[in-house]
Design an enzyme around this catalytic site. Sequence first.
Site, PDB file in Angstrom:
ATOM      1  N   GLU A  29       1.189  -7.849   8.804  1.00  0.00           N
ATOM      2  CA  GLU A  29       1.381  -6.405   9.006  1.00  0.00           C
ATOM      3  C   GLU A  29       2.337  -5.773   8.011  1.00  0.00           C
ATOM      4  O   GLU A  29       2.371  -4.571   7.845  1.00  0.00           O
ATOM      5  CB  GLU A  29       1.886  -6.139  10.421  1.00  0.00           C
ATOM      6  CG  GLU A  29       0.927  -6.597  11.505  1.00  0.00           C
ATOM      7  CD  GLU A  29      -0.456  -5.970  11.359  1.00  0.00           C
ATOM      8  OE1 GLU A  29      -0.530  -4.736  11.312  1.00  0.00           O
ATOM      9  OE2 GLU A  29      -1.437  -6.727  11.280  1.00  0.00           O
TER      10      GLU A  29
ATOM     11  N   PRO B 279       0.812  -1.227   0.000  1.00  0.00           N
ATOM     12  CA  PRO B 279       0.000   0.000   0.000  1.00  0.00           C
ATOM     13  C   PRO B 279       0.843   1.274   0.000  1.00  0.00           C
ATOM     14  O   PRO B 279       0.329   2.353  -0.325  1.00  0.00           O
ATOM     15  CB  PRO B 279      -0.835  -0.113   1.285  1.00  0.00           C
ATOM     16  CG  PRO B 279      -0.298  -1.261   2.050  1.00  0.00           C
ATOM     17  CD  PRO B 279       0.542  -2.093   1.137  1.00  0.00           C
TER      18      PRO B 279
ATOM     19  N   ASP C  27     -10.638   3.397 -23.893  1.00  0.00           N
ATOM     20  CA  ASP C  27     -10.885   3.256 -22.452  1.00  0.00           C
ATOM     21  C   ASP C  27     -10.971   4.601 -21.759  1.00  0.00           C
ATOM     22  O   ASP C  27     -10.273   5.540 -22.149  1.00  0.00           O
ATOM     23  CB  ASP C  27      -9.687   2.585 -21.756  1.00  0.00           C
ATOM     24  CG  ASP C  27      -9.613   1.108 -21.977  1.00  0.00           C
ATOM     25  OD1 ASP C  27     -10.580   0.535 -22.483  1.00  0.00           O
ATOM     26  OD2 ASP C  27      -8.554   0.545 -21.622  1.00  0.00           O
TER      27      ASP C  27
ATOM     28  N   ARG D  21      -4.951  -7.224 -20.214  1.00  0.00           N
ATOM     29  CA  ARG D  21      -5.871  -6.786 -21.269  1.00  0.00           C
ATOM     30  C   ARG D  21      -5.204  -5.843 -22.277  1.00  0.00           C
ATOM     31  O   ARG D  21      -5.715  -5.636 -23.364  1.00  0.00           O
ATOM     32  CB  ARG D  21      -7.136  -6.152 -20.664  1.00  0.00           C
ATOM     33  CG  ARG D  21      -6.906  -4.886 -19.916  1.00  0.00           C
ATOM     34  CD  ARG D  21      -8.156  -4.462 -19.174  1.00  0.00           C
ATOM     35  NE  ARG D  21      -9.196  -3.933 -20.046  1.00  0.00           N
ATOM     36  CZ  ARG D  21      -9.175  -2.728 -20.611  1.00  0.00           C
ATOM     37  NH1 ARG D  21      -8.155  -1.916 -20.403  1.00  0.00           N
ATOM     38  NH2 ARG D  21     -10.162  -2.329 -21.371  1.00  0.00           N
TER      39      ARG D  21
HETATM   40  N1  ADE Z   1      -1.458  -4.904   0.189  1.00  0.00           N
HETATM   41  C1  ADE Z   1      -2.388  -4.487   1.070  1.00  0.00           C
HETATM   42  N2  ADE Z   1      -3.040  -3.412   0.626  1.00  0.00           N
HETATM   43  C2  ADE Z   1      -2.520  -3.110  -0.607  1.00  0.00           C
HETATM   44  C3  ADE Z   1      -2.765  -2.105  -1.575  1.00  0.00           C
HETATM   45  N3  ADE Z   1      -3.680  -1.160  -1.403  1.00  0.00           N
HETATM   46  N4  ADE Z   1      -2.032  -2.123  -2.703  1.00  0.00           N
HETATM   47  C4  ADE Z   1      -1.082  -3.055  -2.882  1.00  0.00           C
HETATM   48  N5  ADE Z   1      -0.802  -4.025  -2.014  1.00  0.00           N
HETATM   49  C5  ADE Z   1      -1.507  -4.059  -0.875  1.00  0.00           C
END
Ligand code: ADE
Length: 239
Positions: free
Chosen positions: A113, A86, A164, A150
Amino acid sequence: MRIDVVTIFPDLVAGPLGTSIMGRAVESGAVEFAVHDLREHGIGRHRSVDDEPYGGGAGMVMRPEPLFGAVEPLRAAGAHVVLMDPAGERLDDALARELAERPHLALLCGRYEGYDDRIRSVVDQEVSIGDYVLTGGELPALVVIDAVVRLVPGVIQEASHRGDSFASGLLEYPQYTRPETYRDLSVPPVLLSGHHGEVDAWRRREALRRTYERRPDLLDHVELDEADRTFLRSLGFDG
Ligand code: ADE
């Protein structure tokens, strides 16, 4: 194109890769997938892949040895290694197109985590699918794969991704199919007119309208001609 995925839940990833357009892309030879179980590189009798964080705190952290063990052979085979995280670079149309140019990707999925930070020394890129946290990298990896595959030549008709949303910088214009009238909702007459020039002009205007109404931020990055500007001004745009 070849895509390897490293995960502790290979079944979670493998199912969607055999279904629908992904499955067809494999059958046609356009893409090849390989899903690897990180536990094959796990430690000890329990094939452990995680441990408590140094310094204390909640949750478990993925140990470096299994991750390095899984990634190194993929790197040696020439893969561009992507860590799903993330905190990574946010996936968008441009990034999907960049990744689709690579002949070999390896996506590394975490759980728990987080990762022992040392894994970042052996990855080429870190990618996030958005500003929210999922329980693992598997679903994000599938999102990346779907967005990338794709775009691989031969997987879907190229004309359908040139139009797109985002490819032109604008959201996509509205589409209709049969019947001409459903409940009391009718298809815009111009689409039934057979005038390609008028249809194209209508689609451009509707793409501009939708983008202006829903994502005006995107208009900062689109090349607008005088006709586009005149139309947008009629909606209240002051750029
Ligand atoms: N792992 C957990 N959340 C994620 C996200 N938003 N993007 C990529 N990998 C992740």
